[in-house]
Scaffold this active site. Structure first.
Site, mmCIF file in Angstrom:
data_model
loop_
_atom_site.group_PDB
_atom_site.id
_atom_site.type_symbol
_atom_site.label_atom_id
_atom_site.label_comp_id
_atom_site.label_asym_id
_atom_site.label_seq_id
_atom_site.Cartn_x
_atom_site.Cartn_y
_atom_site.Cartn_z
ATOM 1 N N LYS A 27 -0.777 -4.895 -84.254
ATOM 2 C CA LYS A 27 -0.696 -3.428 -84.180
ATOM 3 C C LYS A 27 0.753 -2.942 -84.235
ATOM 4 O O LYS A 27 1.108 -2.023 -84.970
ATOM 5 C CB LYS A 27 -1.378 -2.927 -82.912
ATOM 6 N N GLN B 185 3.866 3.861 -76.608
ATOM 7 C CA GLN B 185 4.384 4.983 -77.394
ATOM 8 C C GLN B 185 4.266 6.284 -76.608
ATOM 9 O O GLN B 185 3.392 6.427 -75.729
ATOM 10 C CB GLN B 185 3.573 5.147 -78.692
ATOM 11 N N ARG C 28 -1.223 0.443 -75.686
ATOM 12 C CA ARG C 28 -2.271 -0.211 -76.480
ATOM 13 C C ARG C 28 -1.967 -1.698 -76.635
ATOM 14 O O ARG C 28 -0.816 -2.092 -76.805
ATOM 15 C CB ARG C 28 -2.387 0.427 -77.864
ATOM 16 N N GLN D 297 -1.554 4.512 -85.687
ATOM 17 C CA GLN D 297 -2.069 3.146 -85.831
ATOM 18 C C GLN D 297 -2.409 2.890 -87.285
ATOM 19 O O GLN D 297 -2.850 3.786 -88.009
ATOM 20 C CB GLN D 297 -3.305 2.918 -84.967
ATOM 21 N N HIS E 91 -35.586 -16.429 -112.580
ATOM 22 C CA HIS E 91 -36.295 -17.707 -112.490
ATOM 23 C C HIS E 91 -37.441 -17.668 -111.493
ATOM 24 O O HIS E 91 -38.522 -18.201 -111.741
ATOM 25 C CB HIS E 91 -35.299 -18.806 -112.112
ATOM 26 N N GLU F 128 -5.058 5.824 -87.960
ATOM 27 C CA GLU F 128 -5.335 6.857 -86.972
ATOM 28 C C GLU F 128 -4.185 7.859 -87.028
ATOM 29 O O GLU F 128 -3.012 7.470 -87.021
ATOM 30 C CB GLU F 128 -5.468 6.249 -85.570
ATOM 31 N N ARG G 35 -4.321 -0.329 -89.557
ATOM 32 C CA ARG G 35 -4.923 -1.658 -89.635
ATOM 33 C C ARG G 35 -5.569 -1.807 -91.007
ATOM 34 O O ARG G 35 -5.915 -0.819 -91.653
ATOM 35 C CB ARG G 35 -5.957 -1.869 -88.526
ATOM 36 N N GLY H 221 -11.034 -1.943 -81.672
ATOM 37 C CA GLY H 221 -11.749 -1.486 -80.490
ATOM 38 C C GLY H 221 -12.080 -2.558 -79.481
ATOM 39 O O GLY H 221 -12.733 -2.280 -78.466
#
Length: 881
Positions: free
Chosen positions: A40, A202, A137, A329, A840, A317, A331, A152
Site C-alpha cells: 500500500k 496519513q 492503514r 490508495q 465433441h 480510492e 491497488r 479489505g
C-alpha cells in the site's frame, strides 16, 4: 510492469539520512523498498513520485514490526502459526490459525509494549506533520499485489487524534495480520512464509465526497473506459457497500461521460469521536450528484496517469477536500481477464478475438507455454499454405495468448462479407453465444465498413481442383473417400515418426518442428475434400426427414452411431479391452494384453490432447487403467458391449425404418441418397482431431528429446520442463530453470481459473455469456445439443475420472472433448457450460442417444451433486425438479 521494476529499488545510505530507522516519509520516493514499506505504501510513494495528488504522511516500516516481535518474544508463536498455514489440509489451517492460538497471538500485539526507539520515531514523525487527525492503514509486504490484493483484509483506523491512540492503531494493524480472515485469504491465495507488516499513517482528509475509481471497466473489462463510484462524506460507506453510490462510465481519451447513474444516497460516513460513523444523509444531498462532470473527467485522467505509473489499471480510492481531488490508495485491479498478447500495433483499431480453448476445443483450462507455441506454429503453417510464402511470419497475427489460452484474431476475416457469414455460421455450430457476440461486435465496431486487411489468400485456389475431385468422389463413393482419408493421415504420421527418430541436436529438432507443423494443416485440407460433404448432406437429410417425421427421429436417423468415428470406436474398444481382461483374468496394468492392445491404438490420446505439454496415455496410462478396471467389474458389461458392437447396424436399421415413413418413392429416394452419404461420412468429422493428436504426440517426443539435452547441459532441472518454456527461450541458449519454474507456477495458478471469455476485444471487453432463464427460475435454457428427454440425479464432474459417474446419472461439466467418451457411456444425460451442436460432447451424445444441452454458463455452480433435473435435449432446456 512499471511497478515491478520499481519494486526492485533499494534505498541508498543517502536516502536514509533524516528518514529514520523505523519510519519513512511518503515523499522519500527514491527509497521505495517494497519489502520494508509494503504494497500500500509503495503504491502511494510511486504516485507521489509521478506527481499525482496524495495526502502527506509517513510509513512505519516492516522493520519496526520485526523489532516489536523480537522485543516481545513473539517469534516462536508466529512460527507455530506459519507451520499451521503451511499444512496441506486447509481445514487444519483455519482451525490452527483461526482458533485459540491465533487469537492469543493477535492479542499479544496490543498487550505488549511498543519498543521505545520505535515509539519515539513514530511520535516525532507525527509531530512533524503538526499532530493532525490521522488515518492509519496496514501495508503488508504481500498486500496490493497483482496476484493477491488482500483488499479489505487488514485493519484500517480513521480519525485517530493523538499520539497514544496512534501507537495503539499501529499495533492493531500488526495484530490484524494474524486474524482468521487474513489467514484464510493467505491460504486461498497460496501466500506462504513470514508476514512482514508495515503501516501507512496519513493526514485524515476532511473529505466531503469520496469513492472509488477503476482504471478499467470491471463490469465489461474494457481498458478504454474508467468506471467511477462516488458518494457524499468519507469513502468508507462506498467501500463497505453501505450506500448505493453514484456511478459514471468515462472515456478518458475523449473526455466524455459515456454513462451516468445518480443514486439515492441514503447514508454517508462522517468522523466521530472515536473513528467514524455512518448516519442518515441530509435529504437535500441524497439525490444530488456527488461529482460534477468536470470532476469525473479529471478523476478518469488521474486513473490513466496512475495506470501509466504501474503499467496496469488501478483500483483507486479518492476523496475531494476543498474542491481538490486526492488519491488515498492505489491497488492493482485484479479482477480483469488479461489482454490477448501480443497487443495490436497503434492504429490497428479494435480487434476481435475468439477463444480457441473454450469455443473451438471445448475446455477452459490453460495450455502449457509449449502447447501455445505449437499452436502458434500451426497458424504460421496455415499462413504459409494460404499465401504461398516460403516462410510465413513465425508470429502470425491470428494467434494471441491470454491467461495461457489461445485467442484467434478474426478481425481480418470478419471484414470480408463473403467470409463473415459462413464464419459466423461455423462458430454458431460450435458455440451459439460466441457467434452472437461476434456478430454484435462486428455491427457495433462497424467492421463491415472498414478496410480489408491484407491480400486475399489466392494460393488456396490451387487446392480447388483436387478439392472438387475429392468432393465428387465422396458424393459418388463415400466409403472409398472415408478409406482414403484415413490412409492419407496414416502415411503422414508414419513419415513424421521416421524422420523424428533420425533427428539430433537442439537446433535441428527445432528447425524440423517449425517445418513439419505444416502436416496437420495439409492433412486437414485434403481430408476436407472427402468429408466436406458430410455437414451439408446431413443438413439436407435432416430437413427432408423433418418434413415428415418427428425432429428427434430425423436427427437420430442421421447422427446416431454413424460408422468411421474414431471417438465412438475408442469407446467400443474400451469395452472390448475390459471384457477381454475380465475373461482372461489379471489386474489392469500395462503388462496385460488387453490394456497393451488398447494403448497401441489410442496411447497418443489424453485429456486436452491438443496441448503438447500434457503426457499422453502411453506415458501415463493411469486413466486408462482406471476405466478398464472399473468397466471390467461392471455387471452390465456384456450388454453394453453387445450394444456397442451392433450400434452401427442397429442405427442403420432404425434410419431405414424412419426413412420408410417418408411418402412418395422419388422423395424417399432423394432423401435416402443424402441420408446414406451423410451417415457414411459424418463420423469422419472426428478423424482430423484424432490424426492431429497423433502428430502432436510425435512433436512431443521431439521436444522431450530437446528437454533431455537441455537437462544434460544443466539448463533445465528436468526434461519435461521444456514444456514450460518457449522456442525463443531455448534459442536464447541460457539457463532456463528460473523461467520454467516461474511459468509452471503461473500455469498452476491459471488452472484454478474456470471463467473464460468466449470472445474478447483488444480493449479488454470480455464476453462470457449468461444463462437465459424465464420467470420460473428452475427452468434454464441453453443450446439444444442432442434430442431426447431424461430425468435423473446430477453429478458435477470436472475431470473424466473412472468411477466419477454412476450409470444413468446426469453428467454436468464445463465442457467435454473426445477423451470424455468412456465416462459419457455411463451418463443418462449431458449438460455443459460450453458448446453447441458440433462440439465433441454433442456429437458423441447424439451418437449414443444421450439427451444433451450445452451453452449453460455457470451451470456447474447453479447445480450441486444430488439435484434432480429434467434434461430436454430437443428444447435445449434443463429443469430443476
Amino acid at each position: 510492469m512499471a511497478h515491478e521494476a520499481k519494486a526492485s529499488l533499494q534505498p541508498s545510505a543517502a536516502d536514509r539520512v533524516g528518514i529514520g530507522r523505523w519510519v519513512r516519509d511518503l515523499r522519500a520516493t527514491s527509497a521505495v523498498d517494497i519489502d520494508e514499506v509494503g504494497g500500500k505504501a509503495a503504491g502511494l510513494m510511486w504516485l507521489v513520485d509521478a506527481g499525482l495528488p496524495v495526502p502527506e504522511g509517513f510509513v512505519v516500516l516492516a522493520g519496526a514490526y520485526r523489532r516489536f516481535v523480537e522485543a516481545n518474544g513473539l517469534q516462536p508463536e508466529i512460527d507455530v502459526a506459519l507451520d499451521a498455514e503451511a499444512a496441506d489440509d486447509p481445514g487444519s489451517r483455519s482451525s490452527a490459525v483461526g482458533g485459540g492460538r491465533a487469537a492469543a497471538l493477535a492479542q499479544r500485539f496490543v498487550a505488549e509494549a511498543m519498543p521505545d526507539e520505535v515509539a519515539v520515531e513514530i511520535r516525532d514523525a507525527y509531530a512533524t506533520l503538526g499532530r493532525p487527525t490521522m488515518a492509519v492503514r496496514s501495508s503488508s509486504v504481500n498486500e496490493d499485489l497483482a496476484g493477491a490484493s488482500f483488499a479489505g483484509q487488514y485493519a484500517s483506523f480513521l480519525n485517530v487524534g493523538d499520539e497514544d491512540a496512534l501507537l495503539v492503531a499501529v499495533a492493531r494493524c500488526w495484530e490484524s495480520a494474524w486474524g482468521p480472515r487474513v489467514a484464510a485469504y493467505r491460504a486461498a491465495q497460496g501466500v506462504v512464509g513470514d508476514v512482514d507488516h508495515a503501516v501507512v499513517v496519513q493526514r485524515q482528509v476532511d473529505a466531503d465526497r469520496a469513492g472509488v475509481a477503476f482504471g478499467a471497466d470491471p463490469v465489461s473489462g474494457r481498458r478504454d473506459r474508467v468506471r467511477i463510484n462516488g458518494a457524499w462524506g468519507l469513502g468508507q460507506a462506498v467501500v463497505d457497500g453501505a450506500v448505493t453510490p453514484d456511478e459514471w462510465l468515462v472515456d478518458p481519451d475523449d473526455g466524455e461521460v459515456v454513462e451516468r447513474s445518480i443514486a439515492d444516497k441514503a447514508v454517508w460516513t462522517v468522523p466521530a469521536d472515536e473513528g467514524i460513523s455512518t448516519v442518515d444523509a441530509p435529504t437535500e444531498q441524497r439525490e444530488r450528484p456527488s461529482l460534477t462532470d468536470e470532476e469525473v473527467v479529471e478523476l478518469a485522467r488521474l486513473a490513466r496517469r496512475a495506470e501509466a505509473v504501474f503499467g496496469a489499471p488501478q483500483d483507486l480510492e479518492w476523496v475531494v477536500e476543498d474542491g481538490r481531488l486526492l488519491l488515498v490508495q492505489s491497488r492493482p485491479l485484479t479482477t480483469l481477464f488479461p489482454l490477448p498478447e501480443p497487443l495490436p500495433e497503434p492504429g490497428e483499431g479494435v480487434r476481435l478475438y475468439l477463444s480457441l480453448n473454450r469455443v473451438a476445443q471445448g475446455f477452459v483450462e490453460p495450455m502449457t507455454p509449449m502447447g501455445n507455441e505449437i499452436w502458434r506454429l500451426f497458424f504460421a503453417a496455415l499462413g504459409r499454405l494460404a499465401r504461398g510464402e516460403r516462410r510465413s511470419p513465425l508470429y502470425p497475427k491470428i494467434h494471441r495468448v491470454a491467461a495461457g489460452r489461445v485467442y484467434l484474431d478474426f478481425t481480418g476475416l470478419l471484414r470480408r462479407p463473403r467470409v463473415r457469414k459462413p464464419l459466423l455460421e461455423f462458430v454458431g455450430e460450435k458455440d451459439p453465444p460466441a457467434a452472437r457476440a461476434l456478430a454484435e461486435l462486428v455491427e457495433r465496431e462497424q467492421l463491415s465498413r472498414g478496410r480489408r486487411e491484407g491480400p486475399f489468400p489466392w494460393r488456396l485456389a490451387t487446392f480447388m481442383p483436387g478439392l472438387l475431385a475429392r468432393l465428387a468422389l465422396a458424393a459418388v463413393l463415400p466409403q472409398l473417400a472415408a478409406t482414403r482419408g484415413s490412409a492419407l493421415a496414416d502415411s503422414e504420421v508414419v513419415r513424421l515418426e521416421r524422420e523424428a527418430a533420425g533427428l539430433s541436436g537442439v537446433a535441428q529438432r527445432l528447425e524440423w518442428l517449425e517445418r513439419e507443423t505444416m502436416v496437420p494443416t495439409l492433412v486437414f485440407v485434403r481430408q476436407a475434400g472427402w468429408y466436406g460433404l458430410a455437414a451439408p448432406t446431413a443438413q439436407v437429410a435432416e430437413q427432408g426427414l423433418a418434413e415428415h417425421v418427428d425432429t428427434g427421429d430425423a436427427v437420430a436417423a442421421v447422427h446416431h452411431a454413424p460408422p468411421h468415428n474414431p471417438t465412438a470406436e475408442m469407446g467400443r474398444d474400451l469395452l472390448e479391452a475390459a471384457a477381454r481382461m475380465r475373461d482372461t483374468g489379471g489386474e489392469a496394468s500395462t503388462d496385460h494384453v488387453a490394456v497393451a492392445w488398447f494403448l497401441d491404438r489410442y496411447g497418443h490420446r489424453t485429456v486436452r490432447e491438443i496441448d503438447v505439454g500434457l503426457p499422453r496415455w502411453r506415458e501415463d496410462p493411469s486413466p486408462v487403467l482406471g476405466w478398464i478396471g472399473e468397466t471390467a467389474a461392471d455387471p452390465t458389461l456384456d450388454r453394453r458391449l453387445a450394444d456397442a458392437r451392433d450400434a452401427v447396424a442397429a442405427a442403420d436399421h432404425r434410419a431405414a425404418k424412419i426413412l420408410a415413413r417418408v411418402p412418395g418413392r422419388l422423395r424417399r429416394a432423394r432423401i435416402g441418397w443424402h441420408l446414406r452419404r451423410a451417415r457414411t461420412l459424418i463420423g469422419m468429422r472426428e478423424r482430423p482431431k484424432f490424426d492431429e493428436a497423433r502428430c502432436i504426440e510425435v512433436y512431443r517426443r521431439v521436444l522431450l528429446d530437446v528437454g533431455e539435452e537441455l537437462h544434460a547441459a544443466g539448463h533445465l532441472d528436468d526434461a519435461d520442463d521444456v514444456m514450460f518454456v518457449t522456442l525463443a527461450d531455448i534459442r536464447g541458449d541460457g539457463d532456463l530453470r528460473d523461467v520454467a519454474e516461474a511459468n509452471r507456477r503461473a500455469h498452476e495458478a491459471e488452472m484454478q481459473r474456470t471463467s473464460i471469455p468466449r470472445v474478447m476485444t483488444s480493449t479488454g471487453e470480455a464476453i462470457y455469456a449468461v444463462t437465459r432463464t424465464d420467470d420460473d427460475t428452475d427452468l434454464l435454457t441453453g443450446v439444444a445439443a442432442s434430442p431426447g428427454v431424461v430425468e435423473g440425479t446430477v453429478r458435477i464432474v470436472t475431470e473424466p475420472d473412472a468411477g466419477a459417474l454412476e450409470p444413468g446419472e446426469i453428467l454436468v461439466t464445463h465442457s467435454t472433448d473426445p477423451l470424455w467418451t468412456p465416462i459419457m457411456l455411463r451418463a443418462g444425460g449431458l449438460v455443459m457450460e460450453t458448446g453447441g451442436p458440433l462440439m465433441h460432447g454433442a456429437i458423441v451424445a447424439r451418437e449414443q442417444g444421450i439427451p444433451a444441452v450445452a451453452g449453460l454458463e455457470g451451470i456447474t455452480n447453479r447445480l450441486v451433486d444430488g439435484d434432480r433435473v429434467r434434461v430436454d435435449g430437443g428444447a435445449g432446456s434443463v429443469t430443476v425438479l
